[in-house]
Design an enzyme around this catalytic site. Structure first.
Site, mmCIF file in Angstrom:
data_model
loop_
_atom_site.group_PDB
_atom_site.id
_atom_site.type_symbol
_atom_site.label_atom_id
_atom_site.label_comp_id
_atom_site.label_asym_id
_atom_site.label_seq_id
_atom_site.Cartn_x
_atom_site.Cartn_y
_atom_site.Cartn_z
ATOM 1 N N GLU A 310 46.007 71.008 49.289
ATOM 2 C CA GLU A 310 45.116 70.391 50.170
ATOM 3 C C GLU A 310 46.097 70.425 51.518
ATOM 4 O O GLU A 310 47.267 69.686 51.771
ATOM 5 C CB GLU A 310 44.916 68.834 49.827
ATOM 6 C CG GLU A 310 44.221 68.704 48.504
ATOM 7 C CD GLU A 310 42.622 69.025 48.719
ATOM 8 O OE1 GLU A 310 42.188 68.925 49.827
ATOM 9 O OE2 GLU A 310 41.876 69.144 47.690
ATOM 10 N N GLU A 724 34.066 63.389 -1.942
ATOM 11 C CA GLU A 724 35.280 63.047 -2.143
ATOM 12 C C GLU A 724 35.769 64.199 -3.355
ATOM 13 O O GLU A 724 35.292 64.309 -4.277
ATOM 14 C CB GLU A 724 35.256 61.885 -2.896
ATOM 15 C CG GLU A 724 34.594 60.763 -2.059
ATOM 16 C CD GLU A 724 35.716 60.243 -0.972
ATOM 17 O OE1 GLU A 724 36.854 60.425 -0.967
ATOM 18 O OE2 GLU A 724 35.121 59.273 -0.042
#
Length: 1715
Positions: A310, A724
């Site tokens: 900038e 699981e």
């Protein structure tokens, strides 16, 4: 003379600047940048100029410069790039590429000119400057002056900020190009989404970046002075201030700092206002978030490192600053380009010396790789230091890691030579031999793998490396991408495996496995890595494994997420059996409790974690059909639902609608697993667990709120179970082969189940796909939705089914279909939907209002809606009223009220508020409410019985436009929410005309229910756990849910358990959506629900007709709520309405409001049994049980028996009895009264005030909310200022007044009544206890004995009435009352006293009794007398014209019973004078009886004498003027004041909404309104007479003040003109003086004028010789001969002395003449 002139000029210039500063507000600190003597540019180059210049440069430097165009802009301008290199036709091998890109935002122009200047500088100095020459010889430089040439052409020089609507900043399509690039945090990261919808400039730039091996880049911007480096965006919430670091953060920081350090201003970090950047650099996201920025795209999608610079505070400064900008940036630009050569570079070749393209260069420890170019080159920017790097390429063996050292100022060279696996392009020789051996059955695969795996645990780095290697080695069937990041920034990697990776193939279902959701449950993580390796290695090979893998990869698009919780994994420990370390994420949150739950919000799922939010977005981004979530710690297949409504911990099954299917899927895995199906207690750690067949319903095992598998089923369109798969959570790596052996076949078999059921497409009659259609199956209460491209997959068990497909704007289609036996191919069926006939629907449902269903190209504008409503009022004037501009509310909120017989009493009607456009970005409600208004009125015209009954029962207030900002944002599906949307301003309590008006409306209207139509999803918003009802049978309900169900249950898309939107509705958006209805209820007691009725916030206009059809039934069903609930009246045994009764609804723990006239109550309620208790002071409580039935209004009337007359005086009350009585009244009437202390006495005794409001608190409001105040005048009754017995009668009258106003038969209040029964209770407590009858008057000459306990008469202690000064010695009682008056500012104040029988009005004067000296009060006295007359005219004996008291000293005649205080008993410090001068109130003083302390037996008589007068005062406080003072933008004006008829009594605006009340008698008045910084406004107003008041109207006025822009009392333009004339005059006078001075000097005053040689006498030059230093003596001899000026003569150096003599003689001669 030159000095005189210079001073004059400087004075004139300074004067002009000073005047300009005053007139225009110029800041004197503005800087003017110096201009260098040389510059490469002195003006801006437009597109044509750039084109011409670059063409000239290429012609002039053909071997150094080459012009390219990488594409075209929207308006067809070329995107020029100038390449500069030693040989632009052929880049040298290993020469790195650099680029500068500027003017991405068209109005940020400094970078554009710097790039142009840099191009000229490099070319001009090549071969002349050693540094430039080296740079051009070693770097391929590309300079793009403008990525946005269209925007530049629309910008304006000199503007430091962007134009309105960002014109110029954006491209010609109004798109910000630095928000248009693909973003790493986008929810949908499909490859095709990288290019879809991008702007032409963006696509051109993306193509250029990825097609060239750029190494370093700078992006030049403006608007600040700072160097900003990646990342620009973050996955954090909010819009700024969270650093988002790349793996190369230190390198980026150094590059940014290098530019900033060389810049003379940038490195300071504070060049622009509010800039505070350390060293002039910042991380982009830490500054502010930029989604879709170019610098992030460079880093993530190419080898290029880009930094954004900038360069200037002003975006488009004047061209005059360009030379200085070039000087400031030149060194920075060049030094940054030189950084291209940091780090290491080299070539990657095979053993034959051939280059290897797309080889991956890995720097160990930095998670960012670069790829080789098509020529095998690579460049890797690195800071000085030691690194380990390696090279990897498909079909080649990876290199060994090599240690390298990078030194400052040098480029390290490191080449790689890779050994190939084969000579064939896709498989190496090693692979080929292994395949041949298998064909010959000479060896077997090991565990199903072609190459034996290494069984080990993979931490995050190893996992990343494994996945990248797998994706790199099998690019034809894999794609590695990230679904998001964890709390600690780790990627949530997903590996896609498909025969066409990165592309969704029509009809191909998508499958996913997710593992490691709990970080310490790791078996699933390793199983997915092994499964991915298995599929890749076996694809397209022979044998069982090859055939199986090939079938899966070719027929399914597979996605594996090995770790959803990488942070937790890093905390977990190998060998953990059943611990919890690492289970949660880095925030300590269990991710399997963090998903939205069908049964409500819990503390664990209130805010989604980053991982949860990312996975939800991911799931919504792909059409997943089947899924499994891999866990550890047990051995079972767990299926939905995981939770239940009752919240019982375990043991109770909660089946889903697809329970049989889920059981089958769970059994599929269990039976394919080698041990899970056995059903024995599987794990030694949990010996009591026993799962039949190895499966369980989740809730039956244990309840999980906020689980992922339930969310998938209800919101993700996906069937998911939880597996699981191991008893130990983190087993040792040596056990992984065993786990693979147990699970391999089960994992594959479960994936194959994706093909069971029915699949197909949904099409229209022309064969076009219909996206998001709903697919339902008869008997299964769970719908699924087709994808955006019209595909559907419905998993079903074998059997026969009836299926239905429907979509907006189409008729439903049915089919009877049979699903074949297990193992057969899926059944195929394509639905073809017929378009719905909107005309026929309109005739059947909408009274043939074809305009309601006609296609629209745009939304109604605000003005179009207002005109349409005005037309409806004209056509249906008996049932509709359009209110616009009548008052401050309707000025901001144009309202259409619809009810049967408009103008008839509305007391028994429900008041329903319908809102649209509460948020400007959600305008769909506007359209729905416009159509509803037309529908209701057309239905009434056609005699529709339902509509007629609704309008007989209710008043419907329709406000379609709440937020006036509609149209001020980009029209797209989900525009960014504006900061100042009315809905947001409302719940954040930020003032704005619309939100303030809405607050006033809610405060003043007794709405029974309200609905807001919004969008952004399909869901309902309302406050949780408010107005809940718990019935005796244990069931619960809530009023809000009833209203919500009324709307949603008949809506085709709305459901509380299913999200019909194809893209996940943002969780934060849903949470914020609740804030508006929550605020409406909590602050104003109105039960409001919000219906979100479209996935887009801003649906395209073409969707409006179908939306109307979807919502009509819902709207009518919501309005039918008025048919269900309770209503009735409360009366006494004589049938008299008990208007102050209370109805207690015990189930809701709230009061029902009772109307002020008929004592009528009503409330919509859910069906059920209720207990209602009616109460009223002086009457027995009555309790009734009421049964509310569906669609029925239950009437229940209460008759309360009397328990005796409680309105008769009981004798004098001491302090404690007063407190007890008023406290009791407050407890009996809590919704309309308030009892509170406002100060303390000398003896620390509380001083109390009692308030009675004309409007009850709404349902849900508490006493702490205060009483409703807006739109009501107020009157205060005060007694006891003088204390003791002198306030006793007034106290008793005010206590009676309190009871009377709350009792049966009391008048309807239109004003708030304040009662202060004793303003000085200390002496009251003492004197009343010792009181005897004293009938002594307070005549003109009597002494004043009332005082507080300090002996001070309070009526002499108030701030001075004349001087308006506050006494420095206010008594505590006085100070408390002053503060109370300042806070409440009643319209009228009546002070009650005794000892006479008349009314006093201010002023009481200053003690001299001279009324004639106070003529300035005359304009106010008539109305004060009018107030006195009101009291006197309703009094039975006060209007006789004299005091009528028996004492001889009190026989004074008083005209009409009213007297000015200073003529009666003058004194300073009176309350009346203070109140009149220093507050808004108009005060009078009433003496109610001749006796100071009459017998208590006379109190009833005195009360009856004064009762009607008191009521008249209350009623008359309503008479007068009600108004608002606003500015030109309808904002309330702070500090405004109003004066009537030049009175010195000022009415100040004290309410935030600009409202004021001023009691006035009927007639005309001249009103003057003023405020600081505004011009006074004079207005003639007329106050209505009593007949208008009886009709419920009051005189109203809207006053608009204009801001005072005068300078020194003059209008701005006049001041400028006057200033100009003064300047001209001053300059003229100065010029005249200067001319005269010159003339005089020429005539003889030469002794003070220097004269240089070789000049004529009258010429001047900057190089003047010094002044003569010798004064001429007065007695010098005068010249005897005349002096003649000869114009032809000139002075030579030789004649200088003679010339001086001549001049001196002329001077003497001139002086002689003057003498």
């Amino acid at each position: 003379m030159g000095t005189c002139r210079d001073c004059l000029v400087k004075f004139c210039v300074a004067f002009v600047i000073l005047c300009s500063c005053v007139a225009f507000g110029v800041n004197g600190s503005d800087k003017i940048l110096p201009t260098p003597t040389r510059s490469p540019s002195v003006s801006y180059h437009n597109y044509e100029a750039v084109t011409s210049l670059f063409n000239q440069l290429t012609k002039k430097y053909p071997k150094l410069a080459k012009l390219h165009s990488i594409g075209k802009s929207v308006q067809n301008r070329e995107l020029w790039v100038l390449e500069i290199s030693e040989n632009v036709e052929n880049r040298q091998l290993m020469e790195p590429m650099f680029k500068y890109v500027a003017n991405m935002h068209g109005d940020e122009t400094i970078g554009r000119e710097l790039v142009i200047a840099l191009a000229q500088y490099l070319l001009l100095n090549y071969g002349k400057d050693e540094r430039v020459t080296k740079l051009v010889n070693t770097t391929d430089i590309f300079l793009m002056p403008s990525l946005n040439p269209d925007g530049f052409e629309n910008s304006e020089e000199g503007l430091c900020e962007s134009k309105d609507n960002t014109v110029g900043r954006d491209n010609a399509h109004h798109v910000d190009l630095n928000r248009d690039f693909p973003d790493q945090f986008d929810s949908n990261k499909e490859e095709h989404s990288l290019v879809e919808g991008r702007e032409p400039e963006t696509l051109a730039m993306m193509t250029w970046i990825v097609s060239n091996p750029f190494v370093l880049s700078g992006n030049l911007h403006g608007g600040a002075v700072v160097a900003s480096y990646p990342f620009d965006n973050s996955n954090a919430t909010g819009d700024c201030c969270t650093p988002s670091m790349t793996p190369d953060n230190e390198l980026f920081y150094t590059l940014a700092k290098k530019y900033a350090h060389a810049h003379p201003k940038m490195h300071k970090g504070n060049e622009c206002e509010a800039d505070h950047f350390k060293d002039g650099v910042t991380n982009g996201a830490e500054w502010y978030f930029v989604k879709g920025g170019m610098q992030d795209f460079n880093y993530l999608h190419s080898n290029c490192f880009e930094v954004t610079f900038e360069l200037s505070c002003c975006k488009y400064p004047p061209a005059s600053v360009l030379p200085q900008e070039w000087e400031d940036n030149k060194e920075s630009l060049i030094s940054f380009m030189e950084s291209t050569h940091l780090g290491v570079k080299g070539l990657v070749r095979d053993k034959n010396g051939d280059s290897i393209p797309q080889a991956r260069i890995i720097v160990h420890g930095i998670n960012h790789d670069v790829l080789t170019s098509s020529r095998g080159e690579y460049w890797r920017l690195l800071l000085p230091g030691t690194y380990t790097i390696s090279a990897h390429a498909w079909s080649y063996l990876s290199s060994e890691p090599i240690n390298i050292t990078v030194t400052e100022g040098q480029t390290t060279i490191q080449d790689f030579t890779l050994e190939p696996l084969a000579d064939e392009p896709h498989f190496g020789q090693y692979v080929k031999e292994e395949l041949q051996k298998q064909e010959n059955h000479s060896i077997q695969r090991v565990d199903g793998f072609l190459f034996p795996p290494v069984y080990e645990h993979h931490n995050y780095d190893k996992l990343t490396m494994f996945l990248k290697n797998l994706a790199g080695n099998y690019p034809n069937i894999t794609r590695l991408y990230s679904a998001g990041t964890s709390v600690r920034g780790r990627e949530l990697w997903v590996l896609e495996i498909s025969d066409n990776p990165g592309v969704h193939e029509p009809g191909e279902p998508e499958f996913k496995y997710i593992a490691n959701m709990h970080g310490n449950e790791v078996v699933g993580r390793e199983m997915l890595l092994l499964l991915a390796k298995y599929l890749c290695e076996n694809y397209k090979t022979s044998g069982a494994d090859g055939n199986r893998a090939t079938y899966l990869v070719d027929s399914i698009r597979i996605h594996f997420m090995p770790s959803m919780n990488p942070d937790g994994y890093e905390m977990a420990k190998e060998g953990d059996k059943d611990g919890s370390l690492g289970r949660e994420n880095a925030h300590g949150m269990d991710l399997n409790r963090n998903f939205p739950d069908q049964y409500g919000v819990t503390k664990e799922n209130k805010i989604p974690e980053p991982e949860t939010a990312a996975v939800m977005k991911w799931i919504k981004s792909y059409p997943f059909v089947l899924s499994a979530n891999l866990h550890g710690g047990s051995l079972v297949a767990n299926y939905p639902f995981d939770d239940n409504m009752d919240g019982i911990y375990q043991g109770t099954k909660n089946p889903s609608a697809d329970d049989a299917l889920f059981m089958h899927l769970a059994l599929t895995y269990s039976k394919a697993h080698k041990t899970m199906h056995l059903g024995k207690p599987p794990c030694a750690l949990t010996p009591r667990e026993n799962f039949k067949d190895g499966i369980t319903n989740g809730a039956q095992w244990y309840v999980v709120n906020g689980g992922m598998q339930d969310w998938n089923y209800l919101h993700g369109n996906c069937m998911e179970i939880t597996l699981e798969i191991g008893c130990y959570k983190f087993p040792y790596a040596s056990e992984l082969p065993h786990y693979w052996d147990l699970n391999k076949d089960a994992l594959l078999t479960f994936m194959e189940k994706i093909h069971m059921g029915v699949r197909g497409f949904v099409l229209d009659m022309e064969g076009r796909m219909i996206g998001n259609a709903t697919i339902s199956v008869a008997g299964i209460d769970h719908d699924i939705y087709a994808s955006e491209s019209g595909e559907y997959w419905r998993l079903l068990l074998p059997g026969k089914y009836r299926m239905t497909a429907f979509a907006k704007g189409y008729k439903k289609a049915f089919v009877d279909i049979e699903v074949g036996p297990e193992g057969s191919s899926p059944s195929l069926h394509n639905f073809t939907l017929l378009g719905d006939d909107s005309s026929q629907w309109s005739a059947d449902n909408d009274y043939h209002l074809l305009e309601n269903v006609a296609p629209r190209a745009s939304y109604y504008s605000n003005s179009q809606i207002s005109k349409l409503f005005a037309d409806l009022e004209n056509s249906f004037h008996t049932v509709a009223e359009f209110q616009a501009g009548d008052n401050l509310i309707t000025t901001a909120l144009h309202t259409l009220k619809i009810t049967h017989e408009f103008g008839a009493p509305e007391e028994k009607k429900f008041h329903i508020l319908l809102l649209g456009g509460v948020y400007a970005t959600q305008p769909v409600g506007r359209e729905m409410l416009v159509r509803l208004a037309k529908h209701l009125l057309a239905g009434l015209k056609h005699g529709d019985t339902t509509i007629s009954e609704i309008l007989r029962t209710a008043v419907i207030h329709i406000i379609p436009v709440v937020d006036p900002g509609f149209g001020s944002f980009q029209e797209k599906c989900n525009p960014d929410s504006a900061e100042k949307e009315t809905g947001t301003l409302f719940y954040t309590d930020t003032p704005s005309p619309a939100s303030d008006a809405l607050k006033m409306l809610l405060r003043t209207e007794n709405f029974d229910m309200a609905l807001s139509l919004e969008s952004g999803g399909y869901f309902m918003s309302y406050p949780e756990n408010k107005l809940s009802i718990l019935f005796e049978n244990g069931k619960s309900h809530s009023l809000f849910k009833m209203f919500s169900d009324k709307y949603s249950t008949v809506h085709p898309m709305l459901s509380e358990t299913t999200d019909a939107c194809p893209t996940a509705t943002n969780y934060d958006f849903k949470s914020l959506s609740n804030k508006f209805p929550e605020t409406v209820f909590e602050k104003y007691g109105v039960p409001l629900v919000s219906a979100h009725i479209h996935c887009c916030k801003y649906p395209p206009p073409r969707d409006i007709p179908s939306l109307w059809r979807e919502n009509l039934d819902s709207l009518m069903n919501y309005l039918s709520s008025v048919f269900q609930g309770v209503n009735g009246t409360v009366v006494d045994s004589t049938g008299t309405p008990l208007r102050k009764a209370t109805i207690w609804l015990s189930e809701m723990k709230t009061y029902l409001p009772v109307t002020a006239n008929l004592a009528y109550f009503k409330m919509a309620l859910p069906p059920g049994e209720y207990m209602l208790k009616a109460s009223h002071r002086g009457h027995e409580d009555v309790i009734k049980k009421v049964v509310v039935k569906p669609e029925k209004m239950t009437e229940v009337n209460f008759i309360l028996p009397s328990v005796g007359n409680s309105t008769l005086p009981e004798g004098y009350h001491d302090y404690y009895k007063i407190v007890n009585k008023l406290s009791h009244l407050n407890s009996e009437y809590p919704r309309i009264t308030r009892f509170y202390p406002y100060g303390e006495t000398v003896k620390k005794r509380n001083i109390f005030a009692f308030e009675i409001s004309p409007k009850p608190r709404s349902v849900g409001e508490t006493e702490n909310s205060g009483l409703p105040q807006g739109h009501f005048p107020s009157i205060a009754f005060i007694s006891g200022i003088e204390g003791g017995s002198r306030g006793a009668v007034g106290r008793e009258i005010l206590l009676q007044l309190s009871e009377y106003l709350l009792g049966p038969g009391s008048p309807e209040l239109k004003a708030t009544v304040y009662i202060i029964p004793d303003a000085n209770p200390d002496p009251s407590y003492v004197e009343i206890s010792n009181a005897t009858n004293r009938c002594t008057g307070l005549g003109r000459n009597s002494t004043n004995e009332g005082s507080n306990m300090n002996g001070v008469n309070l009526d002499t202690n108030f701030p001075s009435s004349k001087l308006k000064k506050v006494s420095s010695n206010l008594q505590p009682e006085t100070e408390a009352l002053v503060k109370w008056m300042e806070k409440h500012q009643p319209s009228v104040t009546v002070v009650m006293k005794s000892g006479s029988l008349h009314v006093s009005i201010p002023p009481y004067g200053n003690g001299n009794g001279k009324y004639s000296q106070r003529k300035n009060l005359i304009p106010s006295i008539p109305f004060l007398k009018h107030l006195g007359e009101i009291y006197i005219n309703h009094h039975s004996s006060m209007d006789k014209g004299h005091l009528r008291c028996n004492e001889s000293t009190l026989m004074d005649n008083i005209e009409n019973g009213t007297i000015i205080g200073e003529l009666w008993k003058p004194h300073d410090g009176s309350f009346l004078d203070y109140a009149y001068y220093m507050t808004n109130t108009l005060p009078i003083e009433v003496f109610v009886d001749c006796c100071v302390l009459p017998e208590k037996s006379r109190l009833s008589e005195i009360w009856e004498e004064n009762k009607q007068s008191l009521v008249a005062m209350i009623n008359d406080s309503w008479r007068g003027l009600h108004g608002y003072i606003v500015d030109e933008e309808n904002h309330p004006v702070e500090g405004a004041m109003v004066v009537f008829n030049e009175s010195n009594h000022v009415t100040k605006v004290i309410w935030q909404d600009g409202e004021f009340w001023r009691p006035l008698s009927p007639g005309p008045y001249v009103l003057i309104a003023s405020a600081p910084n505004f011009l006074p406004t004079t207005k003639l107003v007329y106050v209505a007479d009593s007949s208008s008041l009886k009709s419920g109207k009051v005189s109203q006025v809207m006053i608009t003040l204009v801001r005072d822009e005068r300078v020194f009392g003059l209008p701005r333009m006049v001041f400028i003109m006057v200033t100009g004339f003064i300047i001209i005059f001053v300059m003229a006078v100065a010029l005249g003086g200067y001319t005269a001075c010159q003339r005089r000097k020429r005539l003889g005053n030469y002794d003070f004028i220097p004269l240089p040689g070789k000049l004529s006498l009258y010429e001047e030059e900057d190089g003047e010789s010094e002044l003569f230093r010798r004064p001429l003596k007065e007695d010098m001899e005068t010249a005897r001969r005349p002096f003649h000026d000869d114009d032809e003569d000139s002075l030579s150096e030789d004649d200088d002395d003679d010339d001086i003599d001549v001049l001196m003689q002329a001077n003497r001669e001139w002086r002689k003449v003057q003498q």
